[in-house]
Design an enzyme around this catalytic site. Structure first.
Site, PDB file in Angstrom:
ATOM      1  N   ARG A  55       0.875  -1.162   0.000  1.00 42.15           N
ATOM      2  CA  ARG A  55       0.000   0.000   0.000  1.00 42.15           C
ATOM      3  C   ARG A  55       0.917   1.218   0.000  1.00 42.15           C
ATOM      4  NH1 ARG A  55      -1.086   4.634   3.585  1.00 42.15           N
ATOM      5  NH2 ARG A  55      -3.277   5.195   3.320  1.00 42.15           N
ATOM      6  N   LEU A  56       0.812   2.052  -1.028  1.00 41.16           N
ATOM      7  CA  LEU A  56       1.710   3.183  -1.217  1.00 41.16           C
ATOM      8  C   LEU A  56       1.044   4.439  -0.674  1.00 41.16           C
ATOM      9  CD1 LEU A  56       2.796   2.349  -4.878  1.00 41.16           C
ATOM     10  CD2 LEU A  56       3.837   1.589  -2.741  1.00 41.16           C
ATOM     11  N   ASP A  57       1.611   5.000   0.361  1.00 42.63           N
ATOM     12  CA  ASP A  57       0.997   6.109   1.077  1.00 42.63           C
ATOM     13  C   ASP A  57       0.991   7.398   0.255  1.00 42.63           C
ATOM     14  OD1 ASP A  57       0.032   7.286   3.715  1.00 42.63           O
ATOM     15  OD2 ASP A  57       1.817   8.506   3.358  1.00 42.63           O
TER      16      ASP A  57
ATOM     17  N   HIS B 196      -0.223  11.114  -4.191  1.00 43.41           N
ATOM     18  CA  HIS B 196      -0.394  12.454  -4.761  1.00 43.41           C
ATOM     19  C   HIS B 196       0.715  13.402  -4.306  1.00 43.41           C
ATOM     20  CE1 HIS B 196      -2.832  11.973  -1.062  1.00 43.41           C
ATOM     21  NE2 HIS B 196      -2.317  13.149  -0.742  1.00 43.41           N
TER      22      HIS B 196
ATOM     23  N   GLU C  40      -2.697   4.899  -2.323  1.00 39.42           N
ATOM     24  CA  GLU C  40      -3.589   5.846  -1.671  1.00 39.42           C
ATOM     25  C   GLU C  40      -3.434   7.167  -2.409  1.00 39.42           C
ATOM     26  OE1 GLU C  40      -4.406   8.186   2.543  1.00 39.42           O
ATOM     27  OE2 GLU C  40      -2.382   7.677   1.905  1.00 39.42           O
TER      28      GLU C  40
ATOM     29  N   HIS D 207     -16.070   5.463   1.558  1.00 41.25           N
ATOM     30  CA  HIS D 207     -16.127   5.563   3.023  1.00 41.25           C
ATOM     31  C   HIS D 207     -16.951   6.762   3.449  1.00 41.25           C
ATOM     32  CE1 HIS D 207     -14.780   7.617   6.710  1.00 41.25           C
ATOM     33  NE2 HIS D 207     -14.859   6.406   7.234  1.00 41.25           N
TER      34      HIS D 207
ATOM     35  N   HIS E 227      -7.141   3.379   9.590  1.00 43.15           N
ATOM     36  CA  HIS E 227      -6.321   4.089  10.574  1.00 43.15           C
ATOM     37  C   HIS E 227      -6.509   5.598  10.499  1.00 43.15           C
ATOM     38  CE1 HIS E 227      -3.774   4.422   6.988  1.00 43.15           C
ATOM     39  NE2 HIS E 227      -3.226   5.464   7.587  1.00 43.15           N
TER      40      HIS E 227
ATOM     41  N   GLN F  63      -9.243   7.347   9.134  1.00 44.77           N
ATOM     42  CA  GLN F  63     -10.602   7.790   9.410  1.00 44.77           C
ATOM     43  C   GLN F  63     -10.972   7.639  10.879  1.00 44.77           C
ATOM     44  OE1 GLN F  63     -11.902   9.494   7.175  1.00 44.77           O
ATOM     45  NE2 GLN F  63     -10.623   8.854   5.456  1.00 44.77           N
TER      46      GLN F  63
END
Length: 598
Positions: free
Chosen positions: A245-247, A250, A284, A312, A378, A380
């Protein structure tokens, strides 16, 4: 396997290798493009550091092991020493899988990768496919979320270090679970970041919320890009990690002809072919733009999937009635319909929170499984003023409804640790900065962040934001594993298990076909102010997911082209037999209930 130290340090006039156990300095030889090399072979367990131009010791930016912390020397780690037992592991495609997000430090009272292994059987029983670890890269202090890591090649030593991660992955594979690693390439934390001393790792040509951007398109950027890509390839090759998962991609500002994520995607695809198992990259992104998913041959970034926050927001705002901050454009069932079918609510229209048009539409031919969705994660939870979970504000029926909308959606569902039993423990923002100035800055910044977001109105009074540096804030965030055994929690946990099983047993409910997804809305005309009340009928091909969010019993007609039966029920719904073959199905729903028909 011994290590022959190398360092990219184009800013240095000379570089020395330091071996604390032996003392003294050994000069490195200058190589091309700012690299320095040594002909000394260091065996496993050897501590070493670098000195630039006679300065203080600095750790290796590619160090695998930092047992003395991010300011201390690196220690050689031989990745080949671990006795892997997963030779038959064929991997998991993250698209359509059930993902479970956990934070190593708070998942168990032990707070280590070893203690987390003891709870993997729980995830297997739940039906999880992929375990996603919040960042494990080394950071200063003992406790933290992990997004302020400064050593992306190293495993945080309080979690057990690199050997513990190998053992965790091996144990997970033995139980049929894939492992996804949350990695942060868009910034480094404030303490222990020495990259600016070595070379042009950062650039003022772009900015991020954390300061100057990582240099991906300026002079020397080819080495910075190599540093990023090599780290991911190494986790997959030497630690057998299955996905990433790539934080906040942007914030990876890259104006070069080939975006760094496209480069990473192509290199990961090559390694996947070599290893003979799938490797996933999930971005992300705040852009609401499917450039993330596009083919690298056509200018896209080649990601396997991306997070979809709008889904979400649409679920959360509808069920809770919250409209503060970025929830301002969400909350109606019409917006939920958009999110469940078109993914992005902001797809070129005005984003009130941002104050400008935002996003682009998602083409109809993009499978829903390319998008990861959730009713909690984590961010939200942890970025709320009190770190409170949905379970602190919602009854069990509403939690069951949220779970059904996520797990039986056309997307890839992600669960946040503990949500499956309605955990009551908060998950707050916690840090452990040893430096007094940094600790004060984080504490004051957290208070400023929540000063103007309407939290007092939401919580019904003044809000005392937990002190991130207080050890009690961390302690309060540790999961209570006694809760799943209590009746109300056990009931919700069983519901999650049923929903996950239905995804596999009923093809329509596990499908990523957004074109066969629709939402019927039946509002209550006499509903009072507050969260929306009424019945939602989610069509998933021939299956139906019916939720009663009202506080009174409700009967609803369920359109269908074929006979259906109840395959899951939370609350005691009753399906009335049709009066004739042409009569519609009538479903009687108790208050706050969910029924699945297939």
């Amino acid at each position: 396997m011994a290590l022959t130290p190398r360092l990219w340090a184009p800013y240095a006039g000379h570089v020395d290798l330091l071996l604390p156990a032996a003392g003294g300095r050994t000069p490195l030889q200058a190589a091309s493009d700012g690299w320095w090399a040594s002909d000394v072979a260091l065996p496993h367990g050897t501590d070493y550091a670098f000195s630039l131009d006679g300065g203080d010791p600095r750790p290796d930016p590619r160090a695998a092991w930092l047992p003395a912390g991010v300011h201390g020397p690196a220690r050689v780690f031989d990745v080949d020493r671990f006795p892997w037992t997963d030779g038959g592991w064929s991997g998991v495609d993250v698209r359509g899988a059930v993902i479970y997000e956990l934070h190593v430090g708070t998942f168990t009272p032990g707070g280590t990768l070893t203690s987390a292994v003891e709870r993997l059987e729980h995830l297997v029983a739940l039906g999880v496919d992929v375990v996603e670890l919040l960042p494990v890269a080394a950071f200063n202090g003992r406790h933290g979320w992990g997004y302020d890591g400064v050593a992306p090649y190293a495993v945080h030593d309080p979690y057990g270090g690199p050997a513990a991660l190998q053992a965790f992955v091996d144990a997970a594979h033995g139980l049929g679970l894939a492992v996804c690693l949350d990695v942060v390439h868009n910034h480094l934390g404030p303490s222990g970041n020495y990259l600016h001393e070595l070379g042009p790792y950062f650039t003022d040509a772009h900015s991020t919320p954390w300061g100057p951007a990582i240099n991906l398109d300026g002079p020397g950027s080819e080495h910075v890009r190599r540093w990023i890509c090599d780290s991911v390839l190494r986790w997959a090759r030497d630690f057998h990690v299955d996905a990433f998962r790539l934080d906040a991609v942007h914030a990876l500002h890259d104006d070069s002809q080939r975006h760094v994520l496209a480069q990473l995607s192509d290199e990961v695809a090559e390694l996947a072919e070599e290893l003979g198992r799938p490797l996933g990259l999930v971005a992300e992104s705040d852009l609401n733009d499917v450039v993330t998913l596009g083919s690298t041959q056509d200018g896209g970034w080649g990601m396997t999937g991306q997070w979809a926050d709008d889904v979400h927001h649409a679920i959360h705002a509808l069920v809770t009635g919250e409209r503060h901050g970025y929830y301002v454009d969400f909350g109606s069932p019409e917006v939920l319909r958009t999110a469940l079918t078109r993914v992005f609510v902001h797809d070129g229209c005005l984003s009130t929170f941002r104050g400008e048009p935002w996003g682009t539409p998602v083409p109809d031919d993009i499978d829903g499984h390319r998008f990861v969705v959730f009713d909690a994660n984590h961010d939200q939870v942890g970025n709320r003023a009190l770190g409170d979970r949905p379970s602190s504000r919602l009854d069990t029926g509403a939690l069951a409804a949220q779970a059904a909308l996520v797990l039986l959606s056309p997307f890839t569902p992600l669960l946040f640790m503990g949500e499956e039993w309605g955990a009551t423990t908060p998950w707050q923002f916690f840090t452990d900065h040893p430096e007094p100035e940094l600790a004060a800055a984080v504490r004051e910044g957290r208070l400023r962040e929540f000063s103007g977001h309407g939290w007092a109105d939401l919580y019904g009074g003044d809000v005392e934001v937990p002190d991130p540096q207080d050890p009690a804030t961390f302690a309060a965030s540790v999961l209570d594993w006694n809760e799943p055994t209590r009746p109300e929690h056990a009931r919700l946990l069983e519901w999650y298990r049923v929903l996950v099983a239905l995804r596999r047993a009923v093809p329509d409910l596990g499908s990523g076909d957004r074109m066969r997804t629709s939402l019927d809305v039946h509002p209550r005309e006499d509903a009072q102010d507050g969260p929306w009340q009424g019945v939602l009928v989610l069509h998933r091909g021939g299956a139906r997911v019916v939720t009663n969010l009202a506080h009174v019993p409700t009967a609803v007609q369920v359109p269908t082209a074929r006979p259906l039966e109840v395959v899951a029920d939370f609350g005691g719904g009753v399906l009335q037999p049709p009066a004739s073959p042409d009569s519609p199905l009538v479903l009687e729903l108790p208050p706050r209930s969910v029924v699945v028909l297939a």
